[in-house]
Design an enzyme around this catalytic site. Structure first.
Site, mmCIF file in Angstrom:
data_model
loop_
_atom_site.group_PDB
_atom_site.id
_atom_site.type_symbol
_atom_site.label_atom_id
_atom_site.label_comp_id
_atom_site.label_asym_id
_atom_site.label_seq_id
_atom_site.Cartn_x
_atom_site.Cartn_y
_atom_site.Cartn_z
ATOM 1 N N PRO A 125 20.831 -40.873 -1.167
ATOM 2 C CA PRO A 125 20.513 -42.289 -1.365
ATOM 3 C C PRO A 125 20.483 -43.021 -0.023
ATOM 4 O O PRO A 125 21.211 -42.653 0.909
ATOM 5 C CB PRO A 125 21.678 -42.797 -2.232
ATOM 6 C CG PRO A 125 22.303 -41.578 -2.815
ATOM 7 C CD PRO A 125 22.088 -40.480 -1.829
ATOM 8 N N LYS A 126 19.657 -44.043 0.082
ATOM 9 C CA LYS A 126 19.636 -44.884 1.284
ATOM 10 C C LYS A 126 20.451 -46.139 0.993
ATOM 11 O O LYS A 126 20.034 -46.996 0.217
ATOM 12 C CB LYS A 126 18.209 -45.254 1.680
ATOM 13 C CG LYS A 126 18.131 -46.014 2.998
ATOM 14 C CD LYS A 126 16.713 -46.348 3.368
ATOM 15 C CE LYS A 126 16.671 -47.005 4.749
ATOM 16 N NZ LYS A 126 17.505 -48.240 4.803
ATOM 17 N N TRP A 127 21.597 -46.242 1.628
ATOM 18 C CA TRP A 127 22.527 -47.336 1.369
ATOM 19 C C TRP A 127 22.090 -48.594 2.100
ATOM 20 O O TRP A 127 21.603 -48.548 3.224
ATOM 21 C CB TRP A 127 23.934 -46.931 1.781
ATOM 22 C CG TRP A 127 24.420 -45.760 1.005
ATOM 23 C CD1 TRP A 127 24.322 -44.442 1.339
ATOM 24 C CD2 TRP A 127 25.029 -45.799 -0.286
ATOM 25 N NE1 TRP A 127 24.833 -43.659 0.337
ATOM 26 C CE2 TRP A 127 25.292 -44.462 -0.672
ATOM 27 C CE3 TRP A 127 25.392 -46.833 -1.151
ATOM 28 C CZ2 TRP A 127 25.883 -44.143 -1.885
ATOM 29 C CZ3 TRP A 127 25.995 -46.519 -2.351
ATOM 30 C CH2 TRP A 127 26.229 -45.181 -2.710
#
Length: 350
Positions: A28-30
Site C-alpha cells: 500500500p502507498k501510505w
C-alpha cells in the site's frame, strides 16, 4: 548515537507509472509523513524526507518504537494519523507545531502511528547494499507482532491481489500502491520504486488567480465547486504551467477580471461555513495568499488523485479549458466516491 547508517539519510523515492508492474512485491502507498527511524538503544531520532529531525513533534512514538523494534536499527516508513478508522492527513499536518504545550496536547488527542516498510540497518550491519528481498525478510523478523502504534506494512507478491488492493484501500485514505524490485539495494534520493496512484478528472470553476512569485504573470488558478446549497467552495489550485503559458494566461484571463468592489462568491468574511481561499498559511505566516477575483464563468478540467474532505489532497493538473460546460454544473456530485474501507482492513492483509 553510533549506527552503521547515521542520520541524515535521504529516503529512496518512487516514480509514477500508470500500471502496476509485476515485480513480485507490491505494498500500500501510505499518505503520511515519510520518516526514517534511527534507534540506538534508548536514543531515537525521527528523520523526515527533507532530512530534518521530527522527533519533537511525535513524542508518543518514541516509547512505542523502543518497545517494538530491535535495540539498534534504522527503519524506513511513514508516520500516519487515523481518525474514525481512516487516514487523516489534515490532523497529521496539525501535529507540526512550534509550541511544546501544543505538541503534548495533540500527542494525546490525535496520537500518531508508524508503519515500517524497509530495514536499512540492524545491529552493526548496514543493509542498504543488500537486496530488498533480504531487507524485507529481516524487517518481518525484526517487527515480530508489532504493536497498536507500530506496524509492518502488508505486502503481496500476487499481481491480481495488488490490483484489488489498489481499489479496495483507497476508501481508507491510501494513495495507491508501490511496487519494488526484490533485487534492488536501497538507493537514497533515487526514484528506484514505482508508485501507482489514482487519477480522476473534474470540471471546476476558475474564480480567481494568484500572481507568480517572480512578478506579473499567473502563478496559479483558484478552483471552485458548487455545494448543495449553491455556494461556490474553494477546493484548491492548479499551477503546473510553463513560464510562457503563465504570460499567455494573463491575457486570456483579463476579460474576466473583476473589480474588488464588485460582488464575488469569495468576497467578505468566512463566517458562513464557506471555504475561502484568502486565509493565512499556518506553515508560513508571511506567505501572501491574496488573489485576483475573476467572474466565475470559466470552467477548466483538471486531473486529481483524491479528495481530502472537500478539497483536493494534492495539487491537480491542468488538462484543458471546458467552454462547453455551464459553471453552475460544476458541483461536488461529479466526484467519484471511493469504496468504503478501514485501516484495519489494510493492516490485516498480507
Amino acid at each position: 548515537m553510533q549506527l552503521p547508517v547515521m542520520p541524515p539519510v535521504a529516503p529512496m523515492l518512487a516514480k509514477a507509472v500508470s500500471e502496476i508492474p509485476d515485480l513480485g512485491h507490491t505494498e500500500p502507498k501510505w499518505d503520511g509523513f515519510r520518516t526514517i527511524v534511527f534507534r540506538d538503544g534508548d536514543e531515537v531520532v525521527l528523520g523526515s524526507r527533507n532530512e530534518r529531525p521530527m522527533t519533537r513533534y511525535f513524542p508518543e512514538l518514541i516509547e512505542a518504537i523502543k518497545a517494538t523494534t530491535p535495540p539498534r536499527c534504522v527503519i524506513d516508513g511513514e508516520i500516519i494519523v487515523a481518525s474514525d478508522g481512516q487516514l487523516d492527513f489534515e490532523a497529521l499536518q496539525q501535529r507540526i507545531h512550534p509550541a511544546a504545550s501544543r505538541v503534548k496536547l495533540l500527542a494525546e488527542q490525535t496520537p500518531a502511528s508508524f508503519v515500517g516498510f524497509d530495514l536499512l540497518a540492524e545491529g552493526d550491519v548496514d543493509l542498504m547494499p543488500r537486496p530488498f528481498r533480504e531487507r524485507r525478510e529481516r524487517l518481518i523478523a525484526a517487527f515480530g507482532s508489532g504493536s497498536d502504534q507500530v506496524f509492518l506494512t502488508p505486502a503481496t507478491s500476487d499481481l491480481a491481489e495488488a490490483r484489488e488492493w489498489f481499489h479496495a484501500f483507497e476508501g481508507a485514505g491510501l494513495d495507491g500502491v508501490v511496487a519494488k524490485r526484490l533485487d534492488d539495494p536501497y538507493q537514497p534520493n533515487k526514484r528506484a520504486m514505482f508508485k501507482i496512484k489514482h487519477e480522476r478528472t473534474a470540471d471546476c470553476v476558475v474564480a480567481g488567480f494568484r500572481w507568480h512569485k517572480t512578478g506579473d504573470i499567473v502563478g496559479s488558478l483558484l478552483l471552485g465547486l458548487y455545494d448543495d446549497a449553491g455556494r461556490l467552495q474553494h477546493v484548491g489550485v492548479t499551477a503546473s504551467f510553463s513560464m510562457a503559458r503563465r504570460r499567455e494566461l494573463l491575457d486570456e484571463l483579463a476579460p474576466y477580471r473583476q473589480d474588488e468592489s464588485a460582488e464575488h462568491p469569495w468576497g467578505g468574511g468566512a463566517d458562513n461555513g464557506d471555504q475561502l481561499p484568502g486565509a493565512g498559511s499556518r506553515w508560513n505566516a508571511a506567505k501572501d495568499l491574496s488573489f485576483v477575483p475573476l467572474r466565475p464563468e470559466l470552467v477548466v478540467e483538471v486531473a486529481y488523485d483524491h479528495m481530502e474532505g472537500d478539497r483536493f489532497r494534492h495539487i491537480p493538473s491542468f488538462r484543458r479549458w471546458r467552454p462547453d460546460r455551464d459553471p453552475r454544473s460544476c458541483t461536488f456530485a461529479q466526484l467519484e466516491q471511493p469504496r468504503t474501507a478501514m485501516l484495519s482492513d489494510v493492516l490485516g492483509r498480507g
